[in-house]
Design a protein around this motif. Structure first.
Motif, mmCIF file in Angstrom:
data_model
loop_
_atom_site.group_PDB
_atom_site.id
_atom_site.type_symbol
_atom_site.label_atom_id
_atom_site.label_comp_id
_atom_site.label_asym_id
_atom_site.label_seq_id
_atom_site.Cartn_x
_atom_site.Cartn_y
_atom_site.Cartn_z
ATOM 1 N N GLY A 1 -4.868 -2.572 6.066
ATOM 2 C CA GLY A 1 -5.392 -1.426 5.037
ATOM 3 C C GLY A 1 -5.930 -1.382 3.859
ATOM 4 N N PRO A 2 -5.622 -0.754 2.913
ATOM 5 C CA PRO A 2 -5.229 0.239 2.946
ATOM 6 C C PRO A 2 -5.824 1.885 3.098
ATOM 7 C CG PRO A 2 -6.068 -0.085 0.796
ATOM 8 C CD PRO A 2 -6.548 -1.311 1.287
ATOM 9 N N TYR B 1 0.966 -1.130 -0.105
ATOM 10 C CA TYR B 1 -0.422 0.259 0.526
ATOM 11 C C TYR B 1 0.913 0.772 0.413
ATOM 12 C CZ TYR B 1 0.582 -1.508 4.891
ATOM 13 O OH TYR B 1 0.503 -1.610 6.110
ATOM 14 N N SER C 1 -1.010 4.993 0.266
ATOM 15 C CA SER C 1 -1.484 4.579 2.055
ATOM 16 C C SER C 1 -0.101 5.394 2.995
ATOM 17 C CB SER C 1 -1.591 3.708 2.327
ATOM 18 O OG SER C 1 -3.466 3.072 1.370
#
Ligand code: ATP
Ligand code: HSE
Length: 300
Positions: free
Chosen positions: A263-264, A240, A243
Motif C-alpha cells: 500500500g497505500p 492506510y 485506501s
C-alpha cells in the motif's frame, strides 16, 4: 560505453497472494549506466529526474550504485578494482516511491541486471534472469515484486531458493492504479501483520488464491470474489484507512479492487474506474500489463 535498462513497476499480493503473486505494469524506470575511461567525481556520479529527485543521493550511496558495486564484487570478482570508480548512472524515475508499486524491487532488479551486463561486456557470463531473481530476493527477502519485474506478466513466486512461474493473464489486459499522495514504508506495513492466523482463514485464502488464477486464466467474472482476502489488508487497515475506504467503495460497485503490495496504492483489475468514486488527491494511472520484465538496450 552506455547500457540502458527499463524496469517495470509491479503490484504484489493481488488480494489473496500475499508475498507470492505479482503483476508487472506498464510504468517503467529508465536506468542508463555509463562506463567512462577515467574515474568520475564520486559525489555527482548519479543523476536523478522524476520521482524523489530532490531527496535521493547523487553519490555512491545511491541504492542502485551500491547494489551494482556489491554484485560486481560478488558475482564478477575479476572485475578491475577501478571499474566502479568509472561508472556514472542516470535515473529517470517514473515509479512512485513507497506507494506499493515495487519501486525498491525495480531499483534492485535494474542494478543487478546492469551489473550482469557490465560483467558480460567484460567477457564473463551474463547473469541469467533466474540468477537476477535469486539475488533480488536475497536482498529484499520476498520475491513477489521481483519476479514480475524480472520476467513480466502475472507471476507466482516461492522463496528459498527464489523461483517463479508465469500465469497467462488471458482475461485482464488493462488495470488501473489509484495512487494516493501519501507514502507508506513497507517495513511499517509489515510490522502490523500477525505472526499466525486461524486455520480457517488460511484455508479460505488458499481457495481464493486458486480462484484468482482461474479468474486471470479463464473467467474474469470470479475476480471480485477471488480478491476478497483475509491475510493482510484488514490487519493493515489503520495504516492506510483512506485506501481501504476506497477499496470498499470500489468493491461495493462491483470492481475487483485490492491494495497494491504494502500500500497505500489501490489496484483495480479493470481498465476504467468511475472518477466519482475516487478522491481528488488520488492519481489515476490506467495501464496495461507488461509482459517482458526488464529490458536491456546497449547504446554505443
Ligand atoms: N529508483 C530508486 N532509486 C533509489 N532508491 C530507491 C528507488 N526506488 C526505491 N528506492 C528506495 O526504496 C524506498 C521505497 O521502498 P519501499 O519498499 O518502502 O516502497 P516500494 O518499493 O515503493 O513499495 P512496495 O515494496 O510496497 O511495492 C524509497 O524511499 C527509496 O529509499
Ligand atoms: N508482499 C509484500 C509486498 C511489499 O514489498 C507486502 O505486502 O508486504
Amino acid at each position: 560505453m552506455r547500457i540502458q535498462i527499463e524496469v517495470p513497476a509491479t503490484s504484489a499480493n493481488l488480494g489473496p497472494g500475499y508475498d507470492s503473486f505479482g503483476l508487472a505494469l506498464g510504468i517503467f524506470d529508465t536506468l542508463t549506466l555509463t562506463i567512462h575511461d577515467e574515474a568520475v567525481d564520486p559525489s555527482t556520479c548519479v543523476s536523478v529526474t522524476g520521482e524523489s529527485a530532490e531527496t535521493l543521493p547523487t553519490d555512491r550511496s545511491h541504492l542502485i550504485m551500491r547494489v551494482i558495486g556489491d554484485v560486481l564484487r560478488a558475482e564478477y570478482p575479476k572485475t578491475p578494482t577501478d571499474l566502479v570508480e568509472r561508472l556514472s548512472l542516470e535515473c529517470v524515475n517514473r515509479i512512485p516511491h513507497s506507494r506499493g508499486l515495487g519501486s525498491s524491487a525495480a531499483a534492485i532488479v535494474g542494478a543487478i541486471a546492469l551489473a550482469g551486463e557490465v560483467g558480460a561486456r567484460a567477457g564473463s557470463e551474463r547473469l541469467s534472469r533466474q540468477r537476477v531473481l535469486e539475488l533480488v530476493s536475497d536482498l529484499e527477502g520476498h520475491p513477489d515484486n521481483a519476479a514480475p519485474a524480472v520476467f513480466g506478466g502475472l507471476t507466482v513466486a516461492l522463496p528459498d531458493p527464489a523461483r517463479s512461474w508465469q500465469i497467462p493473464a488471458n482475461t485482464v489486459a488493462e488495470v488501473t492504479a489509484l495512487v494516493p499522495d501519501v507514502r507508506l514504508d513497507t517495513h511499517i506495513a509489515r510490522s502490523v501483520i500477525p505472526a499466525s492466523v486461524d486455520h480457517s482463514i488460511a484455508a479460505e485464502n488458499s481457495a481464493r488464491a486458486a480462484l484468482l488464477v482461474h479468474g486471470f486464466v479463464t473467467d474474469a467474472s470470479v475476480l471480485l470474489e477471488a480478491t476478497d482476502e483475509r491475510l493482510h489488508q484488514e490487519y493493515r487497515r489503520d495504516a492506510y484507512p483512506e485506501s481501504m475506504a476506497l477499496v470498499d467503495a470500489l468493491r461495493a460497485d462491483g470492481l475487483p479492487a485490492v491494495i497494491s503490495g504494502a500500500g497505500p496504492t489501490v489496484l483495480v483489475l479493470a481498465g476504467s474506474v468511475p472518477r466519482t468514486l475516487v478522491p481528488a488527491a488520488v492519481t489515476l494511472i490506467h495501464t496495461s500489463i507488461d509482459l517482458g520484465g526488464y529490458r536491456v538496450e546497449q547504446k554505443n
